[in-house]
Write a protein that holds these residues in place. Structure first.
Motif, PDB file in Angstrom:
ATOM      1  N   ASP A 498       0.854  -1.185   0.000  1.00 23.85           N
ATOM      2  CA  ASP A 498       0.000   0.000   0.000  1.00 23.85           C
ATOM      3  C   ASP A 498       0.891   1.236   0.000  1.00 23.85           C
ATOM      4  O   ASP A 498       1.683   1.437   0.927  1.00 23.85           O
ATOM      5  CB  ASP A 498      -0.920  -0.010   1.222  1.00 23.85           C
ATOM      6  CG  ASP A 498      -1.913   1.141   1.212  1.00 23.85           C
ATOM      7  OD1 ASP A 498      -1.492   2.275   1.509  1.00 23.85           O
ATOM      8  OD2 ASP A 498      -3.094   0.901   0.916  1.00 23.85           O
ATOM      9  N   LEU A 499       0.760   2.067  -1.015  1.00 20.17           N
ATOM     10  CA  LEU A 499       1.627   3.227  -1.169  1.00 20.17           C
ATOM     11  C   LEU A 499       1.528   4.168   0.026  1.00 20.17           C
ATOM     12  O   LEU A 499       2.546   4.602   0.583  1.00 20.17           O
ATOM     13  CB  LEU A 499       1.264   3.976  -2.465  1.00 20.17           C
ATOM     14  CG  LEU A 499       2.042   5.268  -2.743  1.00 20.17           C
ATOM     15  CD1 LEU A 499       3.528   4.992  -2.880  1.00 20.17           C
ATOM     16  CD2 LEU A 499       1.496   5.948  -4.008  1.00 20.17           C
ATOM     17  N   GLY A 500       0.306   4.476   0.470  1.00 17.73           N
ATOM     18  CA  GLY A 500       0.128   5.407   1.578  1.00 17.73           C
ATOM     19  C   GLY A 500       0.713   4.883   2.875  1.00 17.73           C
ATOM     20  O   GLY A 500       1.380   5.618   3.623  1.00 17.73           O
ATOM     21  N   LEU A 501       0.502   3.591   3.157  1.00 16.20           N
ATOM     22  CA  LEU A 501       1.036   3.006   4.389  1.00 16.20           C
ATOM     23  C   LEU A 501       2.561   2.983   4.382  1.00 16.20           C
ATOM     24  O   LEU A 501       3.208   3.253   5.399  1.00 16.20           O
ATOM     25  CB  LEU A 501       0.484   1.594   4.587  1.00 16.20           C
ATOM     26  CG  LEU A 501      -1.028   1.473   4.829  1.00 16.20           C
ATOM     27  CD1 LEU A 501      -1.419   0.017   5.036  1.00 16.20           C
ATOM     28  CD2 LEU A 501      -1.443   2.303   6.031  1.00 16.20           C
ATOM     29  N   ASN A 502       3.150   2.657   3.244  1.00 15.56           N
ATOM     30  CA  ASN A 502       4.609   2.606   3.159  1.00 15.56           C
ATOM     31  C   ASN A 502       5.225   4.002   3.266  1.00 15.56           C
ATOM     32  O   ASN A 502       6.288   4.173   3.864  1.00 15.56           O
ATOM     33  CB  ASN A 502       5.040   1.924   1.860  1.00 15.56           C
ATOM     34  CG  ASN A 502       4.797   0.421   1.901  1.00 15.56           C
ATOM     35  OD1 ASN A 502       4.949  -0.206   2.945  1.00 15.56           O
ATOM     36  ND2 ASN A 502       4.398  -0.150   0.780  1.00 15.56           N
ATOM     37  N   ARG A 503       4.551   4.980   2.702  1.00 14.65           N
ATOM     38  CA  ARG A 503       5.020   6.360   2.869  1.00 14.65           C
ATOM     39  C   ARG A 503       4.979   6.755   4.344  1.00 14.65           C
ATOM     40  O   ARG A 503       5.918   7.361   4.882  1.00 14.65           O
ATOM     41  CB  ARG A 503       4.133   7.308   2.062  1.00 14.65           C
ATOM     42  CG  ARG A 503       4.587   7.542   0.641  1.00 14.65           C
ATOM     43  CD  ARG A 503       3.550   8.388  -0.036  1.00 14.65           C
ATOM     44  NE  ARG A 503       4.083   9.159  -1.128  1.00 14.65           N
ATOM     45  CZ  ARG A 503       3.338   9.909  -1.925  1.00 14.65           C
ATOM     46  NH1 ARG A 503       2.040   9.980  -1.728  1.00 14.65           N
ATOM     47  NH2 ARG A 503       3.886  10.591  -2.915  1.00 14.65           N
ATOM     48  N   GLY A 504       3.856   6.417   4.997  1.00 13.43           N
ATOM     49  CA  GLY A 504       3.724   6.737   6.409  1.00 13.43           C
ATOM     50  C   GLY A 504       4.763   6.043   7.265  1.00 13.43           C
ATOM     51  O   GLY A 504       5.301   6.638   8.217  1.00 13.43           O
ATOM     52  N   LEU A 505       5.077   4.796   6.935  1.00 16.02           N
ATOM     53  CA  LEU A 505       6.111   4.070   7.669  1.00 16.02           C
ATOM     54  C   LEU A 505       7.458   4.762   7.522  1.00 16.02           C
ATOM     55  O   LEU A 505       8.200   4.932   8.499  1.00 16.02           O
ATOM     56  CB  LEU A 505       6.189   2.624   7.167  1.00 16.02           C
ATOM     57  CG  LEU A 505       7.304   1.757   7.761  1.00 16.02           C
ATOM     58  CD1 LEU A 505       7.118   1.590   9.266  1.00 16.02           C
ATOM     59  CD2 LEU A 505       7.341   0.394   7.061  1.00 16.02           C
ATOM     60  N   GLY A 506       7.789   5.173   6.294  1.00 18.09           N
ATOM     61  CA  GLY A 506       9.062   5.854   6.065  1.00 18.09           C
ATOM     62  C   GLY A 506       9.163   7.157   6.849  1.00 18.09           C
ATOM     63  O   GLY A 506      10.207   7.452   7.452  1.00 18.09           O
ATOM     64  N   LEU A 507       8.082   7.927   6.888  1.00 18.15           N
ATOM     65  CA  LEU A 507       8.080   9.190   7.637  1.00 18.15           C
ATOM     66  C   LEU A 507       8.230   8.941   9.136  1.00 18.15           C
ATOM     67  O   LEU A 507       8.979   9.646   9.827  1.00 18.15           O
ATOM     68  CB  LEU A 507       6.793   9.959   7.356  1.00 18.15           C
ATOM     69  CG  LEU A 507       6.644  10.551   5.952  1.00 18.15           C
ATOM     70  CD1 LEU A 507       5.248  11.138   5.764  1.00 18.15           C
ATOM     71  CD2 LEU A 507       7.697  11.633   5.709  1.00 18.15           C
ATOM     72  N   ALA A 508       7.519   7.923   9.649  1.00 18.50           N
ATOM     73  CA  ALA A 508       7.590   7.625  11.076  1.00 18.50           C
ATOM     74  C   ALA A 508       8.995   7.183  11.473  1.00 18.50           C
ATOM     75  O   ALA A 508       9.509   7.579  12.524  1.00 18.50           O
ATOM     76  CB  ALA A 508       6.571   6.541  11.432  1.00 18.50           C
TER      77      ALA A 508
END
Length: 569
Positions: A498-508
């Motif tokens: 999931d693009l949004g979840l992976n982006r969020g993981l990277g930011l966190a």
């Protein structure tokens, strides 16, 4: 002689004219169906619109009403037959407390509050009751299709949703049994309630006895014999379903209940999956005529009075049904995310709702306006809820702050597996599906200190039985990531595509000052490009990698065969 032949030629001309109408109907349905698919809408919405377009309220193109009506009845029969076919006893015994509690809770809430709303809108008690019951049913066909397309049918919220949809399927059959037993003369007369209940119980016991006898002594050997010819087995199942539907109607149940019991009688045979797969296409084709016939019967002059009521009930279904699921699941110890995603699956009414109302009209309990009302509610809720489910994760991110009240401080049903050892873990793997689970297995076998994280308790228990180091973990929860001991972790791998979840993981991870490597999984090349541009160190492409490996394997085998042929020459 010429006079004798005239009726024959007139009949042939009439049949040819009907054939042209039938061909035009299928062609128009295909065009509207293409538009519905482009708009990501279920086909049944498009087919109702086809009925409106070609019916008296539209262009008035179709004159073969009796033929379409007959095909519509057969379509409903096959639909109920397939529902019964999928409801085997093993599944009934293993519904689970959450499916039963959520299903019954949602049914009770919707019926009671829907009935009250109906009375407040000025409906008489019978119409209010019918409308309230119709609002409780959600479309299993639509939900299964949407969850399958999103690869969420085996997720925790997907399995819970399928559980309470089964509860709804059982409830709709019981409702049809009760309604089918009400004669026009008795209606809903309170004085006849006792005799009515005794009659229903007697019919149920008789039907159950016949079904059990058929399942025990007749159907297993007969199905084994028919299995030698798949075409004959399909023909028998259709004949069995329609005959049982006719018998059910004759003895005072209904065609729908008879068809359901016929399907249920075959549910325990080893051929049910094969039969279901073959009947699905037949069902979908014939249901086209049900929804077209329904659309063609809508009278828009009468529906004008129902528009305000349709709006009220649509909001009730879109908001009230998901809300009660979230509340019940939160009280049972599930996280608000799981409750929200499962709740969205009941934010629409079903094709059964329309069938149920049509039965009420046939029995003389309600008028056509009530069916039109439910049809309007169906079109609105199915259209909107489809987009709600397709974009459920984005919708959850937006509404998450307001959903905290529906989650316990300790959502124990999903956090009960969180006690695994993190210790000196080198690699964290988010997501224990087929790809993530295999990855954790291989890393462990290679001697790597790996920890698998997932939010599905059943998945965690299964991998714990296999001896893997797994724990509860939610890739969407920044709070969870903030409490991870990232100092010793060298790799964080997300197998959630999931693009949004992976982006969020990277930011966190960046906010935490994580200095190790991050690898994420994508199924679409454009997502991989976006993540690489965002600075993700490693993008995993399982489909592309598997295809590359398969191509290399085939090429190597071909090269080896060519070398062997040259050596023999």
């Amino acid at each position: 002689m010429g006079g004798d032949l005239e009726p024959y030629f007139l009949g042939m001309m009439t049949m040819e004219h009907q054939y042209y109408e039938f061909a035009a109907l299928l062609f128009i349905s295909t065009l509207v169906g293409v538009l519905a698919v482009r708009l990501k809408q279920p086909l049944l919405v498009g087919f109702i619109l086809v009925g409106i377009l070609v019916g008296p309220a539209g262009l008035d193109l179709i004159g073969m009403e009796q033929q379409v009506s007959l095909l519509a009845e057969i379509g409903v029969t096959i639909l109920l037959f397939v529902v019964g076919l999928k409801l085997d006893m093993h599944l009934v015994r293993n519904l689970g407390p959450v499916a039963l509690a959520t299903g019954l809770g949602q049914l009770t809430f919707t019926i009671v509050l829907g009935y009250v709303i109906g009375l407040m809108l000025g409906f008489d008690s019978i119409k209010a009751f019918y409308v309230a019951v119709a609002l409780t049913f959600s479309s299993t066909i639509i939900i299964v299709k949407l969850l399958s397309d999103k690869k969420e049918i085996d997720s925790l919220h997907g399995r819970i949703a399928m559980g309470f949809l089964i509860v709804q399927d059982i409830a709709v059959v019981l409702a049809m049994m009760v309604v089918g037993s009400l004669s026009v003369s008795k209606g809903l007369d309170v004085e006849s309630t006792g005799l009515l209940l005794l009659s229903i119980i007697g019919k149920l016991l008789t039907a159950a006895l016949l079904v059990v006898l058929a399942m025990r002594y007749l159907l297993p050997s007969l199905m084994h014999l028919l299995a030698k010819s798949p075409e004959l087995m399909l023909l028998f199942c259709i004949a069995w379903g329609t005959s049982a539907a006719a018998l059910g109607d004759y003895v005072g149940f209904s065609k729908e209940v008879g068809a359901f019991l016929a399907g249920f009688s075959l549910a325990s045979t080893p051929y049910r999956e094969a039969v279901s797969a073959r009947l699905t296409s037949v069902r979908d084709f014939l249901l086209l005529f049900f929804f077209v016939h329904l659309g063609s019967q809508l009278q828009f002059a009468a529906l004008g009075e129902e528009l305000s009521a349709a709006l009220v009930f649509s909001l009730f279904v879109l908001i009230g049904n998901p809300l009660v699921v979230i509340v019940i699941m939160g009280a049972m110890g599930y996280r608000r995310r799981t409750g929200f995603l499962a709740g969205l699956t009941v934010a629409q009414i079903s094709e059964f709702s329309i069938i149920f109302m049509a039965m009420g009209i046939t029995l003389g309990h309600i008028n056509d306006n009530a069916l039109g009302l439910i049809t309007l509610v169906g079109i609105v809720t199915i259209t909107i809820s489809t987009y709600m489910i397709l974009y459920s994760h984005k919708l959850y991110e937006w509404l998450s702050p307001w959903l905290t009240h529906f989650e316990r401080r300790n959502p124990y049903r999903e956090a009960e597996e969180a006690g695994a050892s993190i210790g000196n873990t080198q690699v964290l793997v988010f997501g224990l599906g087929r790809y993530g689970g295999r990855l954790v297995h291989r890393l462990r076998d290679a001697g790597v200190a790996v920890l698998g994280l997932d939010f599905d308790p059943e998945v965690l228990r299964e991998y714990q039985r296999q001896g893997l180091n797994v724990a509860y973990g939610d890739i969407e929860s920044h709070e969870f990531i903030e409490h991870l001991p990232l100092d010793s972790i060298q790799w964080v791998i997300s197998t959630v595509p999931d693009l949004g979840l992976n982006r969020g993981l990277g930011l966190a991870l960046t906010e935490r000052g994580y200095g190790g490597r991050l690898a994420v999984t994508v199924h679409h090349e454009r997502d991989g490009q976006v993540l690489e541009e965002a600075g993700v160190g490693q993008v995993l492409r399982p489909y592309q990698d598997a295809a590359d490996y398969a191509a290399e394997l085939v090429c190597a085998q071909l090269s080896s065969l060519q070398t062997e042929e040259l050596e023999r020459d």
